[in-house]
Design an enzyme around this catalytic site. Structure first.
Site, PDB file in Angstrom:
ATOM      1  N   ALA A  52      72.402  85.100  41.516  1.00 42.51           N
ATOM      2  CA  ALA A  52      72.029  84.783  42.889  1.00 42.51           C
ATOM      3  C   ALA A  52      73.255  84.480  43.737  1.00 42.51           C
ATOM      4  CB  ALA A  52      71.075  83.597  42.896  1.00 42.51           C
ATOM      5  N   CYS A  53      73.054  84.482  45.073  1.00 44.95           N
ATOM      6  CA  CYS A  53      74.034  84.027  46.055  1.00 44.95           C
ATOM      7  C   CYS A  53      75.087  85.076  46.408  1.00 44.95           C
ATOM      8  CB  CYS A  53      74.718  82.741  45.622  1.00 44.95           C
ATOM      9  SG  CYS A  53      73.577  81.408  45.229  1.00 44.95           S
ATOM     10  N   THR A  54      75.586  84.963  47.644  1.00 45.27           N
ATOM     11  CA  THR A  54      76.714  85.742  48.142  1.00 45.27           C
ATOM     12  C   THR A  54      77.567  84.797  48.961  1.00 45.27           C
ATOM     13  OG1 THR A  54      75.287  87.702  48.317  1.00 45.27           O
ATOM     14  CG2 THR A  54      77.414  87.777  49.443  1.00 45.27           C
ATOM     15  N   ARG A  61      77.812  94.486  47.361  1.00 44.82           N
ATOM     16  CA  ARG A  61      77.869  93.478  48.414  1.00 44.82           C
ATOM     17  C   ARG A  61      79.300  93.207  48.851  1.00 44.82           C
ATOM     18  NH1 ARG A  61      75.079  88.730  45.656  1.00 44.82           N
ATOM     19  NH2 ARG A  61      75.054  90.008  43.784  1.00 44.82           N
TER      20      ARG A  61
END
Length: 470
Positions: free
Chosen positions: A7-9, A246
Site C-alpha cells: 500500500a501507499c505512494t 507509479r
C-alpha cells in the site's frame, strides 16, 4: 487486523525544487476502501510514559517531555493507533509508512521481528520526541536496531531545512538518505534508496553494523559500491506491475525531458530526480491524486480493458487519507489533508500549531456516519462513481473552487500573521482559519452530494419514457 502491506505512494521535494522554497513530503495511506480516519491533536506533555503496542506488544519507556503534534489515527485502536502523519511543535514533520519488501536471502540472516516496532506505533513513539528531522531519523533507527521491526518500510521526515527518506531493510538494519535541495523522489512500495556513501554523513545515516552484516553474509551482488535497493530489495514481476509504474508516472509528470526513455515496468528507475520546472504544492497534490491520466493505463480512461487494469494506480478506492506536510514556509507550516480518496476529495490546509479542528474531523466509525468528515468526503466520491463520466465535471468544479480558495486563504493568513505579536494570538488565529476553511470544504461536499443525489433520480432503471400526448 488491517495490515497496510502492498500500500501507499510517497513524494518528497527539496526546497530548491519547489516554486516557493518550501520542503514538501507526503503520502497516500492505502489500506481498505471503507476504513475511517480522524484527526487528533495531542497537547504538549500529554503522552503516557509507558507505551505498549496493541499490535506487537512491544513495550517502551518514553521520555518525560512530549511535544504537541497533530496526527490522523484509525477510527479504532483495537489493533494499534496508526497515527500515520503529523507536524510537531518544533516544526518536524513525519509520515510513516511506505510499505516495501525485502528479498528472502537477506531475511534468512535477519528475519523480521514479531514483537518489534511497526508502522502502527512509529509516529507515536518518535514524532513527539524530536526537534529536527535528523533527530527523527536517529531515534527511529536506534529503536529499530534495538527492538527490531516486523515490516519493511519507508519513513519520511522533514523540518525547515531538509527532508530525509528512511528505509528498513530487514529485522534490524536500516539506511536513510537526505533528499537533495534541488531534487524530488516518488516511491511506490519498493525499497528505493540506491548507492549509499558511508563517508558522507551530511547526506546519509545508517545502522552502524550494516556494512559488516552485508559483508559477513555475502549479500552484495556487486563487487563495488553499496546499492541498498539491489542488496535488500525485491526485483520480481509484482514490482514491475504494482510499484514501478507509479514511479514512472511521477517522472513523466515532473521530469519528462530526462525520463523519455523510461518504461512503466523498468526495474532500475532512479530514486532521485531533478524536475524540469519548479514544483508547487498543487503539483504534489495532483501527483498523489493521479491515476495515470493521459495514458492508456487510466482505469477510467480510454484505453482497452486490459490496459486500464494493467497497473496499480496512485490514487485508488482503498486510500484512507492523503497528506502533504509543507515545511520551510514564510508563515506557519501546513498539514494538507485529504480524507478518503485523494482523486475525489480535496486537500484541506491545517496550520501547524493549531489546538482544535472541526468536530466532524474528529469522528469516524463503522458503519458510515453522516457527521464524520471522512464519510462526508467518501459519500460524494461514491455518488460520482455511480455515473463517473457524467458527474466528474461537478466534482472537478467543486475541487477547483476549493483549491483556489485554499491558496487565497493561506496567502491572507500569512499576511495577517505578521501583524500578530504573541504566540497565543498566532495559535488562536491559525486555529480559526483552519477550522473555518475545513468547515467550508465540508459544506461544499455536502452540497455536492445533494446535487448529485438530485441528478441521480433520473438514472433509475424504473424510469419509463411516456408519450407526451398521453
Amino acid at each position: 487486523m488491517i495490515k497496510k502491506l502492498s500500500a501507499c505512494t510517497s513524494i518528497l521535494i527539496g526546497k530548491k525544487a519547489t516554486i516557493d522554497g518550501t520542503i514538501i513530503i507526503g503520502r497516500n495511506e492505502d489500506a481498505k476502501a471503507a476504513w475511517p480516519k480522524r484527526v487528533e491533536i495531542h497537547p504538549r506533555d500529554s503522552m503516557e510514559r509507558l507505551f505498549i503496542s496493541k499490535e506487537t506488544k512491544l513495550t517502551l519507556q518514553l521520555p518525560a517531555h512530549s511535544a504537541q503534534y497533530m496526527a490522523t489515527p484509525e477510527w479504532t485502536d483495537k489493533d494499534g493507533l496508526f497515527e500515520e502523519d503529523g507536524i510537531n511543535e518544533y516544526d518536524v514533520a513525519m509520515s510513516a509508512t511506505e510499505s516495501a519488501y525485502t528479498n528472502e536471502l537477506v531475511l534468512g540472516y535477519d528475519p523480521l521481528v514479531e514483537n518489534g516496532l511497526n508502522e502502527e506505533a512509529m509516529i507515536t513513539v518518535v514524532l513527539p520526541y524530536v526537534k529536527t528531522a535528523r533527530e527523527g531519523v536517529a531515534r527511529l533507527g536506534q529503536l529499530i536496531a534495538e527492538h527490531g521491526t516486523g515490516e519493511t518500510n519507508g519513513v519520511l521526515f522533514a523540518d525547515n531545512d531538509e527532508a530525509w527518506y528512511f528505509e528498513t531493510g530487514c529485522g534490524h538494519y536500516w539506511v536513510a538518505q537526505r533528499i537533495p535541495d534541488d531534487a524530488y523522489a516518488v516511491v511506490g512500495n519498493q525499497l528505493a534508496i540506491q548507492e549509499v556513501d558511508f563517508n558522507d554523513p551530511d547526506n546519509f545515516m545508517f545502522h552502524p553494523g550494516i556494512q559488516a552484516f552485508v559483508s559477513e553474509h555475502h549479500l552484495n551482488p556487486h563487487e563495488e559500491g553499496f546499492n541498498f535497493r539491489e542488496i535488500f530489495g525485491t526485483h520480481d514481476r509484482a514490482d514491475a506491475i504494482y510499484s514501478t509504474p507509479r514511479v514512472w508516472y511521477g517522472h513523466q509528470l515532473f521530469s519528462k525531458s530526462k525520463a523519455q526513455a523510461e518504461q512503466p515496468e523498468d526495474q532500475d528507475l532512479p530514486f532521485l530526480m531533478q524536475p524540469d520546472r519548479k514544483l508547487s504544492i498543487l503539483d504534489a497534490q495532483r501527483y498523489l491524486a493521479s491515476h495515470y491520466q493521459g495514458t492508456p493505463f487510466d482505469p477510467v480512461g480510454r484505453g482497452s480493458q486490459e490496459e486500464k487494469h494493467r497497473y496499480r494506480p496512485i490514487s485508488l478506492a482503498k486510500t484512507q487519507e492523503s497528506h502533504l506536510l509543507q515545511m520551510n514556509r514564510g508563515g506557519a507550516n501546513i498539514h494538507w489533508l485529504a480524507l478518503g480518496v485523494a482523486a475525489q476529495s480535496v486537500y484541506v490546509p491545517f496550520f501547524a500549531g493549531i489546538d482544535d479542528v472541526p468536530s466532524p474531523y474528529k469522528r469516524g466509525k463503522l458503519p458510515a456516519q453522516r457527521n464524520s468528515a471522512y464519510w462526508i468526503y467518501k459519500e460524494a466520491g461514491v455518488l460520482v462513481d455511480s455515473h463517473y463520466h457524467d458527474f466528474l465535471p461537478d466534482l472537478q468544479a467543486v475541487q477547483k473552487e476549493l483549491n483556489v480558495n485554499a491558496v487565497k486563504m493561506v496567502a491572507q493568513t500569512d499576511a495577517h500573521l505578521k501583524e500578530l505579536k504573541t504566540a497565543t494570538e498566532r495559535a488562536n488565529y491559525l486555529t480559526r482559519q483552519s477550522i473555518n476553511f475545513a468547515t467550508d470544504a465540508l459544506n461544499a461536499y455536502r452540497d455536492l452530494s445533494l446535487s448529485l443525489l438530485t441528478k441521480m433520480t433520473d438514472y433509475s432503471p424504473l424510469n419509463f419514457k411516456t408519450d407526451e400526448n398521453l
